[in-house]
Design an enzyme around this catalytic site. Structure first.
Site, PDB file in Angstrom:
ATOM      1  N   HIS A 357      64.712 -74.828 -10.367  1.00 37.98           N
ATOM      2  CA  HIS A 357      64.160 -74.048  -9.255  1.00 37.98           C
ATOM      3  C   HIS A 357      63.415 -72.793  -9.675  1.00 37.98           C
ATOM      4  CE1 HIS A 357      66.166 -76.189  -5.922  1.00 37.98           C
ATOM      5  NE2 HIS A 357      67.103 -76.428  -6.830  1.00 37.98           N
ATOM      6  N   LYS A 545      61.593 -62.479   2.595  1.00 41.12           N
ATOM      7  CA  LYS A 545      62.104 -63.229   1.440  1.00 41.12           C
ATOM      8  C   LYS A 545      62.914 -62.247   0.626  1.00 41.12           C
ATOM      9  CE  LYS A 545      57.692 -64.086   0.362  1.00 41.12           C
ATOM     10  NZ  LYS A 545      57.647 -65.544   0.190  1.00 41.12           N
ATOM     11  N   ARG A 546      63.615 -62.729  -0.403  1.00 43.47           N
ATOM     12  CA  ARG A 546      64.333 -61.792  -1.255  1.00 43.47           C
ATOM     13  C   ARG A 546      63.372 -60.779  -1.875  1.00 43.47           C
ATOM     14  NH1 ARG A 546      69.876 -62.698  -2.317  1.00 43.47           N
ATOM     15  NH2 ARG A 546      69.592 -60.946  -3.748  1.00 43.47           N
ATOM     16  N   LYS A 551      57.629 -61.447  -6.435  1.00 45.48           N
ATOM     17  CA  LYS A 551      57.195 -61.799  -5.078  1.00 45.48           C
ATOM     18  C   LYS A 551      56.211 -60.763  -4.526  1.00 45.48           C
ATOM     19  CE  LYS A 551      61.578 -64.229  -4.081  1.00 45.48           C
ATOM     20  NZ  LYS A 551      61.201 -65.625  -3.805  1.00 45.48           N
ATOM     21  N   THR A 653      59.658 -71.806   0.391  1.00 44.49           N
ATOM     22  CA  THR A 653      59.912 -72.668   1.546  1.00 44.49           C
ATOM     23  C   THR A 653      59.646 -71.900   2.842  1.00 44.49           C
ATOM     24  OG1 THR A 653      62.232 -72.131   1.181  1.00 44.49           O
ATOM     25  CG2 THR A 653      61.516 -74.325   0.535  1.00 44.49           C
ATOM     26  N   LYS A 657      57.828 -72.811   6.664  1.00 45.05           N
ATOM     27  CA  LYS A 657      58.376 -72.482   7.988  1.00 45.05           C
ATOM     28  C   LYS A 657      57.341 -71.725   8.819  1.00 45.05           C
ATOM     29  CE  LYS A 657      62.737 -72.470   5.608  1.00 45.05           C
ATOM     30  NZ  LYS A 657      63.697 -71.664   4.816  1.00 45.05           N
TER      31      LYS A 657
END
Ligand code: 475
Length: 817
Positions: A357, A545-546, A551, A653, A657
């Site tokens: 992952h 998100k985290r 990110k 992911t 969504k």
């Protein structure tokens, strides 16, 4: 799907409340009504739950065991009602009973937050799809007493609070003490010989812990299938050590008890990061050993030869966290069933499959040999032998090349390398998006790919539309059903049929109204939780998100700062109204991530209180981002921020969504964004930034110079310097508070290189993409059309598609429906 008629349902709910709380429904609290509904629903589910497992036994079905340290389930009630086909009836019944409304009663349920982020939520989506598609499957995990911490924002800083999700019990679970198993830690191993002179191993002086399973139902979508998520609780084998108790040492006698329970006390709150703590390895072995022992025993109840195990059982390893399964299965086969090594290895490598992952170096799991071998002495012996044989294999293929051995050896540098063990012990190794899998094959795992190319495959992630559309966005879901029927609920590509409506003005107006209503719903949530009034006509721009540097929440906030500075410089000019939402938990020990949260909150305060910009820009930090509030956010979003450094986000992911709910992506060509853009068309997204090849090239050649970009770009310089000139410092705060962030981007900090994640390199093209987004938003019809096309083309990203691929290409499962 045997729902009751409404009158029976009412009686059932009333009965449950009466017996459980000694109350009539009119005196029951919302929490009690919530529980009453859960228990009534459980009664309806239970027969199908029993029947499903009977059917698996009768058919002697091959079964997948999805081994995962994390299942980020969120709330169960609404989802179970939808899948069971009883949502609307129960909603009506509750109203007729004058017991409130279902939407608010659902809020009584704490999220089951047994996961950190993407990996854990993926496991939850997979459980839903497996049941919906009728595949024989168990989810196997840990029943953490405290899940993901609850985040409070205090004075702009993240504070971690315990998540007491079990405080009021957990209505859907069933404890199964009759299936408890023993797990052994520590001690030592002695070699002994039997009467034929054959050597065998005896594990002595170990500490035993009891693993007790709790089962939770996973209801398939209106198909009569109910699968099981089995999470393990830890107990002392004997609750008191009577010896010490007799001697009057009560505290010592209790110690054993606490020791056992500490294993399942808390979920490690690190995402994409491993800390190497002994308790974590204990957790891993605890749930893996319990799950494997159970699976093998179950198999042996119906078969007489263990050699056929792989025909009936597959263990899917959700990242390396359950990789000890490879050695544990070898131990069970050899020590408990007397299978020889070669045969045991054949069976093991036909049963285990591994999903990767992340390629983030800090997430690569490695255990100091000393720690590993003292906690799991017998398992470690087996790892040593796997290593010895694997080394032979490597040498036979590549020759005796030390470089290669340093990259492939299971035991290296005093550590056990779990990804290497996982690859050696599995017949399948998969990445989670096409680009990610290519990077695994050609970069990170290229040596392994050369050795065993046949193991490598891609399974692009997906999400369940039952939760993230039908439950999270009921208005849109109902509207779609009116247009094309309800087929999309189990066959998401049917959304394609909507495309014909893109030119229908009236329909497009209806679609826009649904988004507007969802924005109002979110605005009410924000008003209640943040005390901020947002403009529901503004562009709802979301990054949830985290919090992680890769990110790049930092890139987003830099754009916010730039926009704010522009607004201040051009007081008369009209701007596209925007509300920028952030939702992110940081690992408690990740200082820089925590500082970014503080920065976002300080920027929010400054911007939101600056009258001169006339409410054209608002910044909101959503406290305690989790599955339940995520559902509200996805439904309301206009712009989906997917801005990771290319090559770093394995898939993502959340991106899917948002797309499914009609938000337009602003993103880099990373992870599954690549496939999203491919499906929807580049003209229906805002793509920017370095490509993964460019990033990888920079990382190899070391030519990247952040400081030069800074010196050449006045806008960027101005935005960045505002971090150190006091603009976002509040009264009483250290004026150097954000210095470290500035430093990290320009010069590097703590021996890191400057701007590791290429924020400055992508700043300009991100600005451009944002300007395009603003321009489009000012043309509501065009925006709406593109948002709509995102929904139409989201069909590929259902976890149903992903699970069909796993089932046919890896697990070879047969559906029972
Ligand atoms: C990726 N979590 C996403 C998602 O495939 C991807 C948990 C504990 C310890 C270490 N790491 C974790 C992850 O690594 C993780 O959540 N990875 C994520 O998996 C599902 O969509 O890109 O970052």
């Amino acid at each position: 799907m045997e729902t009751m008629d409404k009158e029976t349902l009412k009686e059932e709910i009333k009965k449950q409340i009466k017996y459980r709380f000694r109350k009539n429904i009119e005196d029951a609290s919302k929490q009690e009504v919530y529980q009453g509904i859960c228990y009534a629903l459980k009664e309806m589910i239970i027969d199908e739950w029993i029947d499903t497992h009977k059917k698996y036994e009768t058919l002697d079905s091959k079964m997948v065991y999805y081994l995962s340290m994390e299942f980020l389930m969120g709330r169960a009630l609404g989802n179970n009602l939808i899948n069971f086909g009883a949502y609307k009836e129960v909603a009506e019944v509750i109203e007729e009973l004058d017991a409130g409304d279902l939407y608010h009663i659902e809020e009584e349920e704490p999220d089951a937050a047994l996961g950190n982020g993407g990996l854990g939520r993926l496991a939850a989506c997979f459980m839903d799809s497996l049941a919906t598609l009728g595949y024989p499957a168990y989810g196997c995990g840990i029943r953490y007493r405290y899940g993901m911490f609850r985040q409070e924002i205090e004075n702009g800083y993240q504070k971690e609070m315990p998540d007491e999700w079990l405080k009021n019990g957990n209505p859907f679970e069933i404890e199964r003490p009759e299936y408890a198993v023993e797990i052994k830690f520590g001690g030592h191993v002695d070699a002994e010989y039997n009467e034929n002179g054959k050597m065998y191993f005896v594990h002595r002086d170990y500490e035993s812990i009891q693993a007790v399973p709790f089962d939770m139902p996973i209801v398939g979508y209106q198909n009569g299938v109910v699968n099981t998520l089995r999470v393990w609780d830890a107990r002392p084998m004997h609750s008191f050590d009577l010896d010490s108790f007799d001697r009057g040492n009560y505290a010592k006698a209790r110690e054993n008890k606490n020791n056992a329970r500490s294993i399942v006390e808390v979920l490690y709150p690190n995402d994409n990061h491993e800390t190497g703590k002994q308790l974590r390895l204990k957790q891993q072995y605890f749930f893996v050993s319990a799950s494997l022992q159970t699976a093998v025993k179950k198999y042996m109840q119906r078969h007489d030869n263990i050699c056929g195990l792989a025909d009936k059982v597959c263990f899917q390893l959700n990242d390396t966290h359950p990789t000890v399964a490879v050695a544990e299965l070898m131990r069970i086969l050899m020590d408990e069933y007397g299978v020889e090594w070669e045969q045991a290895w054949k069976i093991t490598t036909k049963c285990c499959a591994y999903t990767n992952h992340t390629i983030m170096a800090e997430a690569l799991e490695k255990w100091p040999i000393a720690l590993f071998s003292s906690l799991l002495p017998r398992v470690y012996q087996i790892v040593e032998e796997i290593h010895r044989r694997f080394t032979e294999e490597i040498k036979a293929f590549f020759g005796d090349d030390q470089d290669i051995l340093s990259r492939m050896s299971i035991l290296y540098d005093g550590q056990v390398h779990m990804a290497r063990l996982a690859i050696a012990g599995s017949f399948s190794v998969n990445g989670v998006a096409r680009l990610h899998t290519e990077i695994l094959k050609n970069q990170e795992l290229s040596d392994f790919y050369k050795l065993t190319p046949e193991k490598f495959n891609n399974k692009t992630n997906g999400i369940t539309q039952r939760r993230f559309l039908v439950h999270g966005n009921p208005e849109l879901s109902d509207w779609i059903t009116k247009q094309i029927g309800a087929g999309f609920i189990t066959n998401l590509p049917e959304l394609e049929k909507l495309t014909a409506l893109a030119d229908d003005k009236k329909k497009m107006k209806e679609f826009a109204e649904i988004k507007a209503n969802n924005k109002k719903r979110l605005a009410a949530y924000i008003q209640e939780h943040n005390g901020i009034e947002i403009n529901v006509n503004s562009m709802i721009d979301c990054q949830v998100k985290r919090l992680h540097e890769y990110k790049r929440q930092m890139l987003n906030i830099l754009y916010v700062i730039t926009l704010y500075q522009e607004m201040k410089e051009n007081p008369g000019k009209k701007y596209c109204p925007r509300t920028v939402l952030f939702g992110a938990k940081s690992a408690p020990g990740y200082e820089r991530a925590k500082l970014i949260i503080k920065l976002i909150n300080n920027v929010a305060d400054t911007v939101n209180n600056d009258k001169s910009i006339k409410n054209q820009l608002k910044v909101v930090f959503i406290e305690d981002y989790k599955v339940s509030n995520a559902e509200l956010i996805f439904a309301a979003a206009d712009l989906s921020e997917q801005i990771s450094t290319a090559s770093k986000e394995a898939s993502g992911t959340g991106n899917m969504k948002f797309m499914l709910n009609g938000a337009i992506t602003i993103g880099t060509m990373d992870g599954a964004n690549v496939e999203i853009v491919e499906e929807v068309g580049r003209e229906n997204a805002f793509v920017f930034g370095l490509s993964s090849d460019q990033v990888i090239e920079y990382e190899h050649n070391g030519q990247y110079k952040a400081i030069e970009i800074y010196n050449e770009n006045p806008k960027l310089k101005k935005a960045l310097d505002s971090l150190v000139d006091g603009t976002f410092i509040k009264e009483g705060e250290d004026k150097n508070l954000f210095q470290g962030l500035h430093q990290a981007l320009l010069y590097g900090q703590h021996s890191n290189i400057a701007d590791r994640y290429f924020v400055l390199a992508d700043y300009d093209s991100y600005m451009d993409a944002q300007k395009q987004a603003e321009e489009l938003y000012m043309n509501p019809e065009e925006w709406n059309r593109k948002a709509f096309l995102n929904v139409c083309h989201a069909g590929k990203f259902s976890s149903d598609r992903t699970i069909e691929e796993y089932a046919s290409e890896i697990w070879r499962l047969k559906s029972i429906i």
